[in-house]
Design a protein around this motif. Structure first.
Motif, short mmCIF file in Angstrom:
data_model
loop_
_atom_site.label_atom_id
_atom_site.label_comp_id
_atom_site.label_asym_id
_atom_site.label_seq_id
_atom_site.Cartn_x
_atom_site.Cartn_y
_atom_site.Cartn_z
N ASN A 40 35.18 27.56 35.02
CA ASN A 40 35.83 28.86 35.07
C ASN A 40 37.06 28.74 35.97
O ASN A 40 36.94 28.50 37.17
N LYS A 43 41.57 33.64 37.44
CA LYS A 43 42.66 34.47 36.93
C LYS A 43 43.96 33.70 36.84
O LYS A 43 44.22 32.79 37.63
N HIS A 104 40.25 38.09 28.66
CA HIS A 104 39.37 36.96 28.89
C HIS A 104 39.55 35.92 27.79
O HIS A 104 39.78 36.25 26.62
N VAL A 127 40.60 34.48 32.73
CA VAL A 127 41.17 35.75 32.28
C VAL A 127 42.67 35.73 32.55
O VAL A 127 43.13 35.24 33.59
N LEU A 129 45.95 38.07 33.13
CA LEU A 129 46.32 39.41 33.54
C LEU A 129 47.80 39.65 33.32
O LEU A 129 48.62 38.73 33.46
N ASP A 145 34.66 36.39 45.91
CA ASP A 145 35.75 37.15 45.29
C ASP A 145 36.10 38.42 46.06
O ASP A 145 37.00 39.16 45.67
N GLU A 175 36.30 39.75 38.75
CA GLU A 175 36.42 40.31 37.41
C GLU A 175 35.33 41.33 37.11
O GLU A 175 35.30 41.92 36.04
N LYS A 176 34.40 41.51 38.07
CA LYS A 176 33.29 42.44 37.86
C LYS A 176 33.28 43.51 38.96
O LYS A 176 33.85 43.31 40.03
N PRO A 200 37.39 45.91 39.75
CA PRO A 200 38.33 44.79 39.94
C PRO A 200 39.72 45.28 40.31
O PRO A 200 40.26 46.20 39.70
#
Length: 364
Positions: A40, A43, A104, A127, A129, A145, A175-176, A200
């Motif tokens: 992962n 961003k 995403h 993801v 943005l 995060d 992101e959550k 977020p």
């Protein structure tokens, strides 16, 4: 017939779903292993390419040749060894996504080699943005995060009965949705998060309140709490938040007559430098402490704010005009350099003018 139908359905699904279809090859057939087959990358901004690095190893007993690495779309480029990989050798494969679409993403690449008839799949997620915000100046400290504007809390010069507060400003860089909270609070601390949940990119605050009535000893009290982004989060060093409080002795009872004859602490210096100075390593400093008052001077507390220091004192009670030596030395330089708090030595005395004495230590 069934095999042909399955391939058609698979290709159809691959083309329309926005998420990954994870494909795995039989473990026994592969000569490749990856530390993390799914990476992962977090961003990135719109049209700002992002790269995932995969660490792999040839676990077979023979040379391995990467014949090709095929990404699932033209928006992803790959780089891999164009040479033979020795048995047991480690190597890397990179995937770079062009970030031309918002939202995403989940991209796969199939690794074909002479080690197996089946490909080995690597996956990168993240993801994109429209605007990637940089919080590094306003919120420089990361607790996962959850970003904050401080990484340690100090309640300084607290008198018994007071309830001072410290506000920690936070922002959700994940992101959550988060539910910020403070874990492992001792009895003398309370914490309130506002708002209770953070979407977020949203900011908030956590207010820590010290109840000094629940602290029994004068001087320095320290603990470690954990700044978590979710209820029930596992504690770890990544989310540690050191908290210290200095409770001052009560000097209200000192009358004018006592102050006239009171002990008086005099220091040769209140700031020292340890470490590499002018090409030499200075591991110890000696401070002269003198009682220039008329009554005995008592050092009721001698403490260090950080690990890594060693402090020794000839005597904790000085008669009038008596001098003693306070030695401050480096016990663990790495621990001092890693400490979040500034290295200092704290003394609590019965000198009404200097009930609290702090020696600043600069380590180079």
């Amino acid at each position: 017939m069934i095999h042909i139908l399955y391939n058609k359905v698979f290709r159809s699904v691959w083309g329309v779903l926005p998420f990954c279809l994870f494909t795995f090859s039989p473990v026994n057939a592969q000569k490749l292993i990856a530390d993390e087959p799914v990476v992962n990358v977090g961003k990135t901004g719109y049209q700002v390419p992002v790269t995932a690095v995969f660490e792999l190893k040839n676990k077979g007993s023979r040379h391995l040749v990467i014949e090709r690495v095929k990404p699932d779309c033209g928006c992803t480029s790959v780089d891999y060894p164009r040479r033979s990989v020795n048995a047991g050798e480690k190597f890397t494969i990179t995937m770079t996504y062009d970030a031309q679409m918002l939202g995403h993403f989940c991209k796969q690449a199939a690794v074909y080699s002479n080690g197996s008839k089946e490909p080995f799949y690597l996956t990168m997620e993240g993801v994109v943005l429209a605007e990637l915000k940089d919080y590094s100046n306003t919120y420089p400290y990361a607790f996962g995060d959850l970003l904050a504007d401080m990484d340690n809390v100090e309640f300084d010069d607290v008198n018994k009965g007071e309830r001072p507060e410290v506000v920690i400003n936070i922002v959700n860089n994940g992101e959550k949705v988060m539910t910020p909270n403070v874990l492992h609070l001792p009895s003398y601390l309370t914490a309130v998060a506002e708002p209770e949940t953070l979407a977020p990119g949203r900011g908030g605050k956590i207010t820590l309140t010290l109840n000094s009535q629940n602290i029994h000893d004068f001087g320095l009290t320290q603990t470690t709490v954990y700044l978590a982004s979710q209820l029930g989060e596992n504690v770890s060093g990544d989310i540690e938040l050191p908290v210290s409080a200095v409770l001052l002795p009560n000097t209200v009872g000192y009358g004018d007559n006592y102050k006239q004859f009171a002990p008086r602490l005099q220091l040769s210096t209140d700031s020292i430098v340890l470490g590499k100075i002018g090409g030499k390593t200075k591991k110890q400093e000696v401070i002269t402490m003198t009682n220039v008052g008329r009554l005995p001077l008592k050092i009721s507390s001698l403490q260090m704010f950080t690990p890594g220091l060693k402090v020794t004192l000839d005597s904790r009670e000085l008669q009038p005009q008596q001098s003693v030596r306070l030695k401050v030395a480096i016990a663990d330089r790495n621990a001092l350099l890693k400490a979040r708090q500034r290295p200092r030595v704290l003394m609590i005395t019965n000198d009404p003018e200097h009930a609290k004495v702090v020696l600043r230590v600069n380590v180079k």
